[in-house]
Scaffold this motif. Structure first.
Motif, PDB file in Angstrom:
ATOM      1  N   GLN A 287     -17.843  -0.969 -12.306  1.00  0.00           N
ATOM      2  CA  GLN A 287     -17.233  -1.391 -11.175  1.00  0.00           C
ATOM      3  C   GLN A 287     -15.911  -2.114 -11.298  1.00  0.00           C
TER       4      GLN A 287
ATOM      5  N   ARG B 155      -8.999   1.303 -11.260  1.00  0.00           N
ATOM      6  CA  ARG B 155      -8.520   2.929 -10.945  1.00  0.00           C
ATOM      7  C   ARG B 155      -7.949   2.822  -9.597  1.00  0.00           C
ATOM      8  N   ILE B 156      -9.082   1.968  -8.561  1.00  0.00           N
ATOM      9  CA  ILE B 156      -8.659   2.409  -6.861  1.00  0.00           C
ATOM     10  C   ILE B 156      -6.397   1.998  -6.605  1.00  0.00           C
ATOM     11  N   ALA B 157      -7.024   0.275  -7.511  1.00  0.00           N
ATOM     12  CA  ALA B 157      -5.727   0.103  -7.273  1.00  0.00           C
ATOM     13  C   ALA B 157      -4.695   0.274  -7.625  1.00  0.00           C
ATOM     14  N   CYS B 158      -4.854   0.660  -8.842  1.00  0.00           N
ATOM     15  CA  CYS B 158      -3.560   2.352  -9.100  1.00  0.00           C
ATOM     16  C   CYS B 158      -3.575   2.851  -8.241  1.00  0.00           C
ATOM     17  N   PHE B 159      -4.505   3.649  -8.097  1.00  0.00           N
ATOM     18  CA  PHE B 159      -4.918   4.955  -7.170  1.00  0.00           C
ATOM     19  C   PHE B 159      -3.475   4.100  -5.693  1.00  0.00           C
ATOM     20  N   CYS B 160      -3.935   3.226  -5.133  1.00  0.00           N
ATOM     21  CA  CYS B 160      -3.390   2.827  -3.313  1.00  0.00           C
ATOM     22  C   CYS B 160      -1.922   1.892  -4.012  1.00  0.00           C
TER      23      CYS B 160
ATOM     24  N   HIS C  54       1.188  -0.853  -0.272  1.00  0.00           N
ATOM     25  CA  HIS C  54      -0.349   0.269  -0.317  1.00  0.00           C
ATOM     26  C   HIS C  54       0.668   1.584  -0.128  1.00  0.00           C
TER      27      HIS C  54
ATOM     28  N   ALA D 204     -13.445   0.546 -12.343  1.00  0.00           N
ATOM     29  CA  ALA D 204     -13.827   1.720 -10.538  1.00  0.00           C
ATOM     30  C   ALA D 204     -12.558   1.131  -9.748  1.00  0.00           C
ATOM     31  N   GLU D 205     -12.699  -0.427  -9.710  1.00  0.00           N
ATOM     32  CA  GLU D 205     -11.650  -0.919  -9.015  1.00  0.00           C
ATOM     33  C   GLU D 205     -10.541  -1.219  -9.350  1.00  0.00           C
TER      34      GLU D 205
ATOM     35  N   LEU E 203      -6.917  10.457  -8.519  1.00  0.00           N
ATOM     36  CA  LEU E 203      -7.675   9.349  -9.059  1.00  0.00           C
ATOM     37  C   LEU E 203      -8.265   9.161 -10.069  1.00  0.00           C
ATOM     38  N   ASP E 204      -8.732  10.492 -10.249  1.00  0.00           N
ATOM     39  CA  ASP E 204      -9.385  10.702 -11.783  1.00  0.00           C
ATOM     40  C   ASP E 204      -8.499  10.882 -13.369  1.00  0.00           C
TER      41      ASP E 204
END
Length: 356
Positions: A326, A332-337, A49, A329-330, A57-58
């Motif tokens: 969905q 993208r969150i993995a990339c962000f974190c 993490h 979006a998930e 994020l966007d």
């Protein structure tokens, strides 16, 4: 017909391929499958993490290119099939969703359509619904040693105006299926000959038992443009065939092999190691966007998903769009974190070492 053989044993004698494929859809959509299941291996892949991602994020770019076309996310809606009428509706919904989201689409086997027993929506209308996305046709490898060749491949690609052709490998399913194709000697040379004879890219995929790194290398050396490892951990065609048969011995054999195969995570990593410059597609047990991120980190260029999206495809195009939104979006969150502004960075994201 022997006692207990049932309708599955009549498939080829009665021309029941369409009925068999409809059975497959019904069974995949039901929760009743028996037997053990192989794990995909994705749960063992844990990202480190990044609490300070230093990326918006966007602003994360999930775009990629495949078969000369731009995609807005690295997702292939993998082959789904069924009886001609039902498959036609499903294919239309998938095409509409793929175009709306900028994803690639692979159709199911075109054997029924090529043999003139119903199009299943596999005609030029599919391309008109999805004019801007990578579209892949599909035939079985076993047909290449049963008289099919470049002519049938060109027809498969031409009927849907596809960008490439998938040749699918399913030896375990054929071994367990009544009336299945038992002749597999000479398939690799036949694939190499097909690649040489046609001008469009040829992709080779398994259907749920995985492609090893060694075989991936042989296929790439034969000129194959991409490898879809389709590993164990997703749909078990052995378990599906167990549900279809009324023969106790055939069912026992099918259940014995219901967890057979190379876990998808391992197959992706091995294919990438063996073929560092090849296009690798990771499919088989990809449940969500986090699994998609794991597949990309292990070496996949694209991630394929079929069964997880099938309930949506059985409802409506809008449901398919919502499902894959969905997943995106998930991812993208993995990339962000992981502090990954794009897919290239995700491929280098740090992983936690195994505990113990």
């Amino acid at each position: 017909m022997t006692a207990g053989e049932g309708k599955a044993g009549m498939d080829e004698r009665t021309g029941g391929i369409a009925e068999r494929k409809a059975d497959h859809l019904d069974i995949v959509l039901s929760p009743r499958l028996a037997g053990p299941r192989a794990a995909s291996g994705f749960d063992a892949v844990r990202f480190e993490h990044v609490a300070l991602p230093e990326v918006d994020l966007d602003a994360i770019d999930l775009g990629t290119r495949f078969l000369g076309r731009s995609m807005r996310a690295p997702i292939l809606i993998s082959s789904m099939t069924g009886g001609p009428e039902r498959a036609g509706v499903i294919n239309e919904r998938l095409a509409e969703a793929a175009e709306h989201l900028g994803l690639a689409l692979a159709v199911g086997s075109q054997r029924i359509a090529l043999e003139g027993r119903g199009s299943g929506g596999l005609d030029g209308a599919l391309r008109r619904l999805a004019p801007g996305v990578p579209l892949l046709a599909n035939i079985g490898a076993a047909q290449l040693v049963a008289g099919w060749g470049a002519e049938e491949a060109r027809r498969a690609v031409g009927m849907i105006e596809a960008d490439a052709l998938i040749v699918h490998l399913n030896p375990l399913q054929e071994a367990l299926q009544p009336g299945g194709d038992r002749r597999w000697r000479g398939v690799l040379p036949a694939i190499a000959a097909l690649v040489e004879a046609v001008r469009f890219p040829v992709v080779v995929k398994e259907v749920g038992a995985g492609i090893s790194g060694t075989l991936a290398r042989r296929l790439v050396d034969a000129g194959v443009a991409a490898i879809d490892v389709a590993g164990a951990g997703g749909t078990s065609w052995a378990a599906i065939e167990a549900e279809r048969t009324g023969d106790p011995r055939a069912r026992a054999a099918a259940l014995l092999f219901s967890d057979w195969g190379i876990p998808t995570a391992q197959a992706i990593a091995d294919a990438r190691a063996a073929c560092p410059d090849a296009v690798v597609i990771g499919s088989g047990g990809v449940r969500n966007g986090l699994d998609a991120a794991r597949a990309i980190r292990l070496g996949a260029d694209l991630v394929g998903q079929a069964a997880a999206g099938l309930p949506a495809a059985d409802r409506s195009a809008e449901a398919v769009v919502a499902h894959f939104e969905q997943v995106i979006a998930e991812l993208r969150i993995a990339c962000f974190c992981t502090g990954s502004p794009d897919l290239a960075a995700l491929r280098c994201a740090r992983l936690l070492p195994p505990v113990g």
